[in-house]
Design an enzyme around this catalytic site. Sequence first.
Site, mmCIF file in Angstrom:
data_model
loop_
_atom_site.group_PDB
_atom_site.id
_atom_site.type_symbol
_atom_site.label_atom_id
_atom_site.label_comp_id
_atom_site.label_asym_id
_atom_site.label_seq_id
_atom_site.Cartn_x
_atom_site.Cartn_y
_atom_site.Cartn_z
ATOM 1 N N SER A 8 44.393 42.460 39.127
ATOM 2 C CA SER A 8 44.903 41.405 38.257
ATOM 3 C C SER A 8 44.661 41.763 36.797
ATOM 4 O O SER A 8 43.518 41.900 36.362
ATOM 5 C CB SER A 8 44.209 40.076 38.568
ATOM 6 O OG SER A 8 44.501 39.153 37.542
ATOM 7 N N HIS A 33 49.065 42.639 39.797
ATOM 8 C CA HIS A 33 49.072 41.177 39.873
ATOM 9 C C HIS A 33 49.100 40.588 38.464
ATOM 10 O O HIS A 33 48.271 40.916 37.624
ATOM 11 C CB HIS A 33 47.824 40.721 40.636
ATOM 12 C CG HIS A 33 47.796 39.267 40.963
ATOM 13 N ND1 HIS A 33 48.498 38.712 42.018
ATOM 14 C CD2 HIS A 33 47.140 38.233 40.377
ATOM 15 C CE1 HIS A 33 48.269 37.414 42.071
ATOM 16 N NE2 HIS A 33 47.446 37.086 41.080
ATOM 17 N N ASP A 35 49.173 37.104 36.334
ATOM 18 C CA ASP A 35 48.861 35.672 36.416
ATOM 19 C C ASP A 35 49.478 34.907 35.255
ATOM 20 O O ASP A 35 49.118 35.124 34.099
ATOM 21 C CB ASP A 35 47.344 35.467 36.366
ATOM 22 C CG ASP A 35 46.670 35.872 37.664
ATOM 23 O OD1 ASP A 35 47.099 35.377 38.721
ATOM 24 O OD2 ASP A 35 45.722 36.674 37.611
ATOM 25 N N MET A 37 49.860 31.265 33.530
ATOM 26 C CA MET A 37 49.241 29.926 33.494
ATOM 27 C C MET A 37 49.824 29.134 32.330
ATOM 28 O O MET A 37 49.968 29.669 31.230
ATOM 29 C CB MET A 37 47.737 30.074 33.282
ATOM 30 C CG MET A 37 47.060 30.934 34.334
ATOM 31 S SD MET A 37 45.315 31.103 33.946
ATOM 32 C CE MET A 37 44.807 32.178 35.302
ATOM 33 N N HIS A 66 52.263 35.766 39.848
ATOM 34 C CA HIS A 66 51.643 34.545 40.387
ATOM 35 C C HIS A 66 51.826 33.428 39.365
ATOM 36 O O HIS A 66 51.216 33.439 38.306
ATOM 37 C CB HIS A 66 50.150 34.851 40.639
ATOM 38 C CG HIS A 66 49.363 33.689 41.141
ATOM 39 N ND1 HIS A 66 47.980 33.719 41.225
ATOM 40 C CD2 HIS A 66 49.731 32.469 41.602
ATOM 41 C CE1 HIS A 66 47.542 32.569 41.699
ATOM 42 N NE2 HIS A 66 48.578 31.789 41.927
ATOM 43 N N MET A 68 51.256 30.005 38.093
ATOM 44 C CA MET A 68 50.429 28.790 38.106
ATOM 45 C C MET A 68 50.996 27.839 37.061
ATOM 46 O O MET A 68 50.391 27.565 36.029
ATOM 47 C CB MET A 68 48.973 29.167 37.811
ATOM 48 C CG MET A 68 48.327 29.889 38.986
ATOM 49 S SD MET A 68 46.831 30.765 38.534
ATOM 50 C CE MET A 68 47.555 32.325 38.014
ATOM 51 N N PHE A 143 41.185 30.571 36.126
ATOM 52 C CA PHE A 143 40.276 31.486 35.429
ATOM 53 C C PHE A 143 39.889 32.644 36.338
ATOM 54 O O PHE A 143 39.774 32.468 37.555
ATOM 55 C CB PHE A 143 38.992 30.744 35.014
ATOM 56 C CG PHE A 143 39.263 29.549 34.148
ATOM 57 C CD1 PHE A 143 39.429 29.686 32.768
ATOM 58 C CD2 PHE A 143 39.411 28.284 34.713
ATOM 59 C CE1 PHE A 143 39.719 28.578 31.978
ATOM 60 C CE2 PHE A 143 39.700 27.174 33.930
ATOM 61 C CZ PHE A 143 39.848 27.324 32.555
ATOM 62 N N GLY A 145 36.943 35.582 37.296
ATOM 63 C CA GLY A 145 35.482 35.647 37.298
ATOM 64 C C GLY A 145 34.763 34.480 37.938
ATOM 65 O O GLY A 145 33.588 34.247 37.671
ATOM 66 N N GLY A 176 40.921 35.658 44.081
ATOM 67 C CA GLY A 176 39.820 34.971 43.417
ATOM 68 C C GLY A 176 38.467 35.375 43.962
ATOM 69 O O GLY A 176 38.184 35.175 45.137
ATOM 70 N N GLY A 197 40.381 41.021 39.948
ATOM 71 C CA GLY A 197 40.390 41.085 38.495
ATOM 72 C C GLY A 197 39.092 41.671 37.973
ATOM 73 O O GLY A 197 38.989 42.866 37.677
HETATM 74 C C1 DX5 Z 1 42.866 32.965 39.065
HETATM 75 C C2 DX5 Z 1 43.902 34.051 39.159
HETATM 76 C C3 DX5 Z 1 43.376 35.316 39.693
HETATM 77 C C4 DX5 Z 1 42.336 35.969 38.833
HETATM 78 C C5 DX5 Z 1 41.368 36.644 39.751
HETATM 79 O O1 DX5 Z 1 43.461 31.753 38.778
HETATM 80 O O2 DX5 Z 1 44.971 33.654 40.001
HETATM 81 O O3 DX5 Z 1 44.420 36.238 39.996
HETATM 82 O O4 DX5 Z 1 42.861 36.911 37.927
HETATM 83 O O5 DX5 Z 1 40.294 37.078 39.014
HETATM 84 P P1 DX5 Z 1 38.920 37.499 39.705
HETATM 85 O O6 DX5 Z 1 39.217 38.596 40.677
HETATM 86 O O7 DX5 Z 1 38.092 37.925 38.563
HETATM 87 O O8 DX5 Z 1 38.356 36.274 40.409
HETATM 88 ZN ZN ZN Z 2 46.424 35.265 40.669
#
Ligand code: DX5
Ligand code: ZN
Length: 222
Positions: A8, A33, A35, A37, A66, A68, A143, A145, A176, A197
Amino acid sequence: MNHLIAPSILAADFANLQRDIELINKSDADWIHVDIMDGMFVPNISFGFPVVTAVKKHAAKPLDVHLMIVDPDRYLKNFKEAGAAGMTVHYEACPNLHRTVQYIKELGCRAGVALNPHTPVALLEDIIGELDMVLIMSVNPGFGGQKFIENTYKKLKDIKELSSRKKPGLYIEVDGGVDGSNAAKLVEAGANVLVAGNSVFSTPDPSVAITNLKKSGALSLS
Ligand code: DX5
Ligand code: ZN
């Protein structure tokens, strides 16, 4: 099928995005990936079309987008034009989910539906046949992490059962808190696409982290 790895870029260095995309290009990763938002569906804003277009310019691997965002139908065409190979919308954001999924497929993209941690897999019973992918959120979206939610294993078991009954060959993605400590167990539980990520980009050598995730679980199959 061996499982896929989708790093990600939310956790990449945005000031060195081209460098991080090229790193992914040369790594064992399968998809990138991306993201999106909107500050409405989730309490955070990431980036929009110009950034996705710029990523696509350098990416040698398919963009796994993805979304969101609320009412994603408004922007599906734009994301296709920006370079999405697959688009995943949230069950919770789509009152006319069947229509949205058809639209993604008409655009020539792989169609995915994401489930938040509180949304049961059983709600996909009547749409699963139309889907290329289901994304199981293993944190609350918004988010990177965050801490992995353990109930994810139960949901993977449920989606694996639904897939083998109604849609063999479904991509089952988990997103996640994925890292070296849970990757093998996630693959064993039914995940075949791992998003990562921070466990990739917050390490000294992201490409080694990707290779390790790719190898996770493969050993337990033998
Ligand atoms: C969270 C995102 C994830 C995020 C994962 O809302 O959809 O794709 O980047 O990050 P990590 O792997 O750090 O949890
Ligand atoms: Zn994602």
